[in-house]
Enzyme design. Sequence first.
Site, PDB file in Angstrom:
ATOM      1  N   TYR A  15       0.830  -1.213   0.000  1.00  0.00           N
ATOM      2  CA  TYR A  15       0.000   0.000   0.000  1.00  0.00           C
ATOM      3  C   TYR A  15       0.861   1.258   0.000  1.00  0.00           C
ATOM      4  O   TYR A  15       0.702   2.137   0.838  1.00  0.00           O
ATOM      5  CB  TYR A  15      -0.931   0.006   1.222  1.00  0.00           C
ATOM      6  CG  TYR A  15      -1.685  -1.275   1.385  1.00  0.00           C
ATOM      7  CD1 TYR A  15      -2.810  -1.538   0.602  1.00  0.00           C
ATOM      8  CD2 TYR A  15      -1.271  -2.238   2.291  1.00  0.00           C
ATOM      9  CE1 TYR A  15      -3.487  -2.731   0.715  1.00  0.00           C
ATOM     10  CE2 TYR A  15      -1.949  -3.437   2.408  1.00  0.00           C
ATOM     11  CZ  TYR A  15      -3.056  -3.677   1.618  1.00  0.00           C
ATOM     12  OH  TYR A  15      -3.710  -4.857   1.738  1.00  0.00           O
ATOM     13  N   TYR A 143     -12.280  -7.691   6.174  1.00  0.00           N
ATOM     14  CA  TYR A 143     -11.118  -7.700   5.283  1.00  0.00           C
ATOM     15  C   TYR A 143     -10.870  -9.139   4.849  1.00  0.00           C
ATOM     16  O   TYR A 143     -10.764 -10.034   5.691  1.00  0.00           O
ATOM     17  CB  TYR A 143      -9.863  -7.140   5.972  1.00  0.00           C
ATOM     18  CG  TYR A 143      -8.667  -7.234   5.052  1.00  0.00           C
ATOM     19  CD1 TYR A 143      -8.484  -6.311   4.024  1.00  0.00           C
ATOM     20  CD2 TYR A 143      -7.754  -8.284   5.164  1.00  0.00           C
ATOM     21  CE1 TYR A 143      -7.418  -6.420   3.141  1.00  0.00           C
ATOM     22  CE2 TYR A 143      -6.683  -8.404   4.283  1.00  0.00           C
ATOM     23  CZ  TYR A 143      -6.523  -7.476   3.278  1.00  0.00           C
ATOM     24  OH  TYR A 143      -5.475  -7.607   2.388  1.00  0.00           O
ATOM     25  N   ASP A 246     -13.629 -16.815   7.439  1.00  0.00           N
ATOM     26  CA  ASP A 246     -12.255 -16.490   7.098  1.00  0.00           C
ATOM     27  C   ASP A 246     -11.468 -16.417   8.406  1.00  0.00           C
ATOM     28  O   ASP A 246     -11.570 -15.450   9.158  1.00  0.00           O
ATOM     29  CB  ASP A 246     -12.230 -15.150   6.348  1.00  0.00           C
ATOM     30  CG  ASP A 246     -10.831 -14.749   5.920  1.00  0.00           C
ATOM     31  OD1 ASP A 246      -9.863 -15.365   6.395  1.00  0.00           O
ATOM     32  OD2 ASP A 246     -10.709 -13.806   5.120  1.00  0.00           O
ATOM     33  N   LYS A 275      -1.839 -17.080   7.094  1.00  0.00           N
ATOM     34  CA  LYS A 275      -1.001 -16.335   8.040  1.00  0.00           C
ATOM     35  C   LYS A 275      -0.189 -17.236   8.996  1.00  0.00           C
ATOM     36  O   LYS A 275       0.906 -17.634   8.652  1.00  0.00           O
ATOM     37  CB  LYS A 275      -1.832 -15.301   8.769  1.00  0.00           C
ATOM     38  CG  LYS A 275      -2.248 -14.190   7.802  1.00  0.00           C
ATOM     39  CD  LYS A 275      -2.689 -12.894   8.477  1.00  0.00           C
ATOM     40  CE  LYS A 275      -2.634 -11.742   7.504  1.00  0.00           C
ATOM     41  NZ  LYS A 275      -3.932 -11.242   7.075  1.00  0.00           N
TER      42      LYS A 275
HETATM   43  C1  LIG Z   1      -4.454 -11.219   5.711  1.00  0.00           C
HETATM   44  C2  LIG Z   1      -5.816 -11.677   5.481  1.00  0.00           C
HETATM   45  C3  LIG Z   1      -6.229 -12.151   4.217  1.00  0.00           C
HETATM   46  C4  LIG Z   1      -5.322 -12.138   3.013  1.00  0.00           C
HETATM   47  O1  LIG Z   1      -4.211 -12.953   3.157  1.00  0.00           O
HETATM   48  P1  LIG Z   1      -2.909 -12.696   2.246  1.00  0.00           P
HETATM   49  O2  LIG Z   1      -1.996 -13.828   2.600  1.00  0.00           O
HETATM   50  O3  LIG Z   1      -2.383 -11.355   2.627  1.00  0.00           O
HETATM   51  O4  LIG Z   1      -3.347 -12.746   0.826  1.00  0.00           O
HETATM   52  C5  LIG Z   1      -7.519 -12.609   4.090  1.00  0.00           C
HETATM   53  N1  LIG Z   1      -8.373 -12.610   5.137  1.00  0.00           N
HETATM   54  C6  LIG Z   1      -8.013 -12.181   6.351  1.00  0.00           C
HETATM   55  C7  LIG Z   1      -8.987 -12.241   7.486  1.00  0.00           C
HETATM   56  C8  LIG Z   1      -6.722 -11.687   6.572  1.00  0.00           C
HETATM   57  O5  LIG Z   1      -6.382 -11.223   7.780  1.00  0.00           O
END
Ligand SMILES: *Cc1c(COP(=O)(O)O)cnc(C)c1O
Length: 428
Positions: A15, A143, A246, A275
């Site tokens: 960013y 997000y 997610d 992550k």
């Molecule tokens: C970081 C994140 C993503 C995206 O993951 P990347 O490895 O950066 O593509 C998707 N969903 C959530 C909840 C996240 O924290």
Amino acid sequence: MINLAYDREHIWHPYSCIPPPNAPLPVAATEGRHIILEDGRRLVDGMSSWWAAIHGYNHPELVLAVARQLKTMPHIMFGGLTHEPAVDLAEKLVTLSPVPLKKVFFADSGSVAVEVALKIALQYWMARRKPQKHIFLTVRNGYHGDTFGAMSVTDPDNGMHSLFAGVLPKHYFAPAPHMGFDLKLDEPADDIAALAAFLDHHHDEIAAIILEPIVQGAGGMRFYRPAYVRQLRAIADDYNVLLIFDEIATGFGRTGKLFACEWAGISPDIMTVGKALTGGMMTLAATLTTEEVAYTLCNNPPRALMHGPTFMANPTACAAANASIELLLKSAWQDRIQHIEAHLQEQLMPLSDHPGVADVRVLGAIGVIELERDDLAPRLQDMAVREGAWLRPFGRLFYTMPAFNIEDDELATLTGAMITAVKQVVRP
Ligand SMILES: *Cc1c(COP(=O)(O)O)cnc(C)c1O
């Protein structure tokens, strides 16, 4: 020496623009919970490299697992071939995740895992001869990543939908759940009612609800109540839509449960992890789904999940993930999270009364100071670095999510730096 002039002129950072308004710090090495800068300064890491390095850096067991895998097979394509690191990891994920989740897709980043989750939901409804169910319902302040599908279900304001209007598919956004993990509300609560109203009107065209359970991460660092998540499951069933969680930020212990949805005691139809999956060693993510979803999709044309990245199930990344999960499970991670939570609470909560601070909240190993102003992040970051801590505030959010094995004195450095930075920098 790192050629900073070259970095400045040629490399995009997250960013950011070229050249960036604030120069990145040159890092020479990492060690435990420390980031060692080129000039010799050691910073206590308060970010776990964006939720990922839950065991700190260079953990000998993770390094060994990766080194071993590099000797036998660094990478091999996954089309038509398979290998032990992937099978081991799939077994671990199926065992540890909520019971109904049984099928695993290995993706190469979190955003891709989200794309795959969305694709699974779309293909599921095509398989059930309901292709009109192709819209997603989510909540504001979410997000889900930076690729186009993921961006389309990310908060329209934070996610800069206006910038890509006309390109992004249009999905439904219900109001965000009310903040507060411990919030008690009269039933039926208006936030869940607002979401149910969308389903009442549009369930014929909705494929799935997607959201981050309990903790909304990059879209606002907001915590909300397990009862909301429980009711969500019931509503998804009532209206015959899939539920996608997610857990890319929350997975692997961060909130005090292995997966955040365990706070609600329910499970989704599709779940993404990433992550912390490899303990921050390398990039890997996964999308899990139920027997029913996978079976439906595979027994109808085109009889295949139409996705397959080049580096799918990279063996070295899978080996890192296997080692990281083993390390996590044999540690007293729940005690560690509670200990970190108590410290963050004790140290950060008093800042709620500081002028210019809108809110302070702590859940598991996540501590958040929300400010009234959104222009202080660069100064807060500089001040934290001066105090020996690596923190990366954005907008109105000054927050930490340290490694689970952080030592008490390191934790004190982090919270001390946050307190000093707020006192020096934040004015109403
Ligand atoms: C970081 C994140 C993503 C995206 O993951 P990347 O490895 O950066 O593509 C998707 N969903 C959530 C909840 C996240 O924290």
